[in-house]
Design an enzyme around this catalytic site. Structure first.
Site, short mmCIF file in Angstrom:
data_model
loop_
_atom_site.label_atom_id
_atom_site.label_comp_id
_atom_site.label_asym_id
_atom_site.label_seq_id
_atom_site.Cartn_x
_atom_site.Cartn_y
_atom_site.Cartn_z
N PHE A 111 8.78 14.36 53.89
CA PHE A 111 8.79 15.42 52.88
C PHE A 111 7.48 15.49 52.11
O PHE A 111 7.17 16.51 51.48
CB PHE A 111 9.97 15.23 51.92
CG PHE A 111 9.72 14.26 50.80
CD1 PHE A 111 9.16 14.67 49.60
CD2 PHE A 111 10.01 12.91 50.95
CE1 PHE A 111 8.91 13.78 48.58
CE2 PHE A 111 9.76 12.01 49.93
CZ PHE A 111 9.20 12.46 48.74
N LYS A 112 6.69 14.43 52.15
CA LYS A 112 5.45 14.42 51.37
C LYS A 112 4.49 15.53 51.81
O LYS A 112 3.63 15.94 51.04
CB LYS A 112 4.80 13.04 51.44
CG LYS A 112 5.66 11.99 50.73
CD LYS A 112 4.99 10.66 50.61
CE LYS A 112 5.77 9.71 49.71
NZ LYS A 112 7.04 9.23 50.30
N ASP A 113 4.65 16.03 53.03
CA ASP A 113 3.82 17.14 53.47
C ASP A 113 3.98 18.39 52.60
O ASP A 113 3.04 19.17 52.46
CB ASP A 113 4.17 17.53 54.92
CG ASP A 113 3.72 16.47 55.93
OD1 ASP A 113 2.70 15.82 55.70
OD2 ASP A 113 4.42 16.31 56.96
N LEU A 116 1.56 17.57 49.75
CA LEU A 116 0.18 17.20 50.06
C LEU A 116 -0.56 18.26 50.87
O LEU A 116 -1.78 18.39 50.76
CB LEU A 116 0.14 15.83 50.73
CG LEU A 116 0.41 14.73 49.68
CD1 LEU A 116 0.77 13.41 50.35
CD2 LEU A 116 -0.77 14.55 48.75
#
Ligand code: PLP
Length: 466
Positions: A111-113, A116
């Site tokens: 999910f960090k995409d 970021l």
């Protein structure tokens, strides 16, 4: 929009400066001075929008004139077009009124995409405008490093140096970082552990003289406000897909640093009907212990099957504590200074308020595996271990069967094949097509000794205009 520090002593900043700053100068984290609020009518009018159109409506009040509307729309279109599913964050049904929102369709499968991919573009936009350059320096034990590298690979004004502990990250995770091409991407394998890497990053932020005043460091960990902001959007997205805002939703969130779930809390404060927020932790359960017994106390780090949630303290929890204390920065400062020395509690009525806002659960490795196996047997659907913790906590804490329960699916199961194998499911989750050749790609990284002077010298020598 102005941003203020949770410790009350640093100057208020606008969006651009908050984007480029990590920690506030008083050691606090930046939060918006006030939140935008959307009426039900407004939210209802967003039904049928694409993910990036929705993202614009939710985030533009935070970004303000730092990025003009047309440019911001374009940036969001680009950001979310790199995801491998048309819906960007598709919902998968597990049972009656029970769902997983798949947040792992981005380039690095976690999910960090969501944050970021946007952060890299925002940074480059602002730096272009200001004719500035930054060096991103970060330490990673897993998902953050690869998502940050993918997010910054096309940035003209950013060099990124990611430190990982040599031979101590999984092969998939290492390859996701070291196979990305780009002159501005630098992977450093430190002969030490994750704490050594993190200490070097922290010390370097404290004293940046090794850069000779020609550039400055920027942070991409979840203390960066822009990351939280981007994560608010998918709560609106899930609600609208399932009949919101005319019915409320419940969310269960696999939690480490309290970033993702804090975004859900903000979505609720911004007007989205959310009737339940579940904090789902693994055995590193400082948040669950606090919610259960009003004691905030560090324990030893435990290594679990869900490594991205292996933390001792939750940095973003400070942002909630700020609200729980009526936004009294000095009270938060005192509390956290004491918390560094030993266990702390907050006043009973404040704690009771926290318990109204959140439910919580801690899920051990065995229950994680049981959940992966159960869901596979029931639905032939494979969960990664982090998402499995969310699903288990959702089921344990559920209050109202009539309210849709949505677990945030934080990673693709192919990132954690060992946990899947340990759960007894015999299928091996395949890597998605865009990563199928990951094990054939050429790697690039530099191994350095566990020595800050050497690492700083390497950075000073290898950034773009050095
Ligand atoms: C980072 C991460 C988490 C924890 O998110 P926080 O915002 O730190 O609470 C959970 N699952 C996965 C897969 C992650 O990469």
């Amino acid at each position: 929009m102005r941003y203020i520090s949770t410790r009350g002593e640093a100057p208020a900043l606008g969006f651009e400066d908050v984007l480029l700053t990590g920690l506030a100068t008083d050691g606090g984290l930046y939060v918006p001075e006030s939140l935008p609020h959307f009426t039900l009518e407004e939210i209802r009018s967003w039904r049928g929008l694409s993910y990036s159109e929705l993202a614009f409506n939710v985030m533009h009040p935070f970004v303000d004139d730092a990025v003009p509307a047309d440019d911001f729309r374009k940036m969001l279109d680009e950001t979310y077009s790199v995801f491998s599913h048309k819906a960007v964050a598709p919902l998968v049904q597990l049972d009656t009124n029970e769902w997983v929102m798949e947040l792992f369709r981005g380039p690095t499968l976690a999910f960090k995409d969501f944050a970021l991919q946007l952060l890299g573009r925002l940074l480059d936009y602002v730096l272009e405008k200001r004719k500035q350059h930054v060096v991103i320096m970060g330490a990673t034990s897993g998902d953050t490093g690869s998502a940050a590298i993918e997010g910054c690979r096309r940035c003209e004004h950013v060099d990124i140096f990611i430190l990982h502990p040599y031979q101590r990250v999984s092969e998939v995770q290492r390859r996701q970082m070291t196979t990305v091409r780009g002159e501005n991407i630098h992977n450093i394998a430190v002969r030490g552990n994750f704490d050594d890497c993190q200490r070097m990053v922290k010390e370097s932020f404290g004293n940046q003289s090794f850069l000779g005043g020609k550039t400055q460091l920027a942070a991409v960990n979840s203390i960066n406000w822009a990351r939280i902001m981007a994560q608010i959007v998918y709560y609106f997205h899930a609600s609208l897909a399932l009949g919101g805002p005319d019915r409320s939703m419940a969310f269960s969130v696999p939690t480490g640093n309290f970033g993702d779930i804090f975004a859900g809390y903000l979505a609720k404060k911004m007007g989205l009907p959310i009737s339940q927020l579940v904090i789902a932790t693994n055995r590193n359960d400082i948040l669950h212990r606090f919610m259960s017994g009003n004691k905030y106390e560090q324990h030893q780090l435990e290594h679990t099957l869900s490594p991205s949630m292996d933390i001792m303290v939750s940095s973003n929890f400070e942002r909630l504590l700020f609200d729980l204390h009526g936004r009294d920065g000095l009270a938060v400062k005192t509390l956290l200074e004491n918390a560094a020395k030993g266990p702390v509690s907050i006043e009973d009525y404040r704690w009771k308020h926290a318990r109204k806002l959140f439910d919580s659960d801690a899920v051990d490795d065995k229950a994680t595996c049981d959940t992966i196996r159960e869901i596979y047997q029931q639905n032939e659907y494979l969960l990664d271990p982090h998402t499995a913790i969310g699903v288990r906590a959702a089921r344990n804490c559920r209050r109202d069967q009539a309210v849709p329960m949505i677990t945030l699916g934080t990673a693709h199961p192919a990132k954690f094949p060992d946990a899947v194998a340990e759960s007894g499911v015999s299928v091996k989750p395949p890597l998605p097509a865009h990563m199928a050749d990951l094990f054939e790609r050429e790697e690039r990284y530099t191994v350095l000794d566990n020595n800050i002077a050497g690492v700083q010298e390497f950075i000073a020598k290898h950034w773009k205009n050095a």
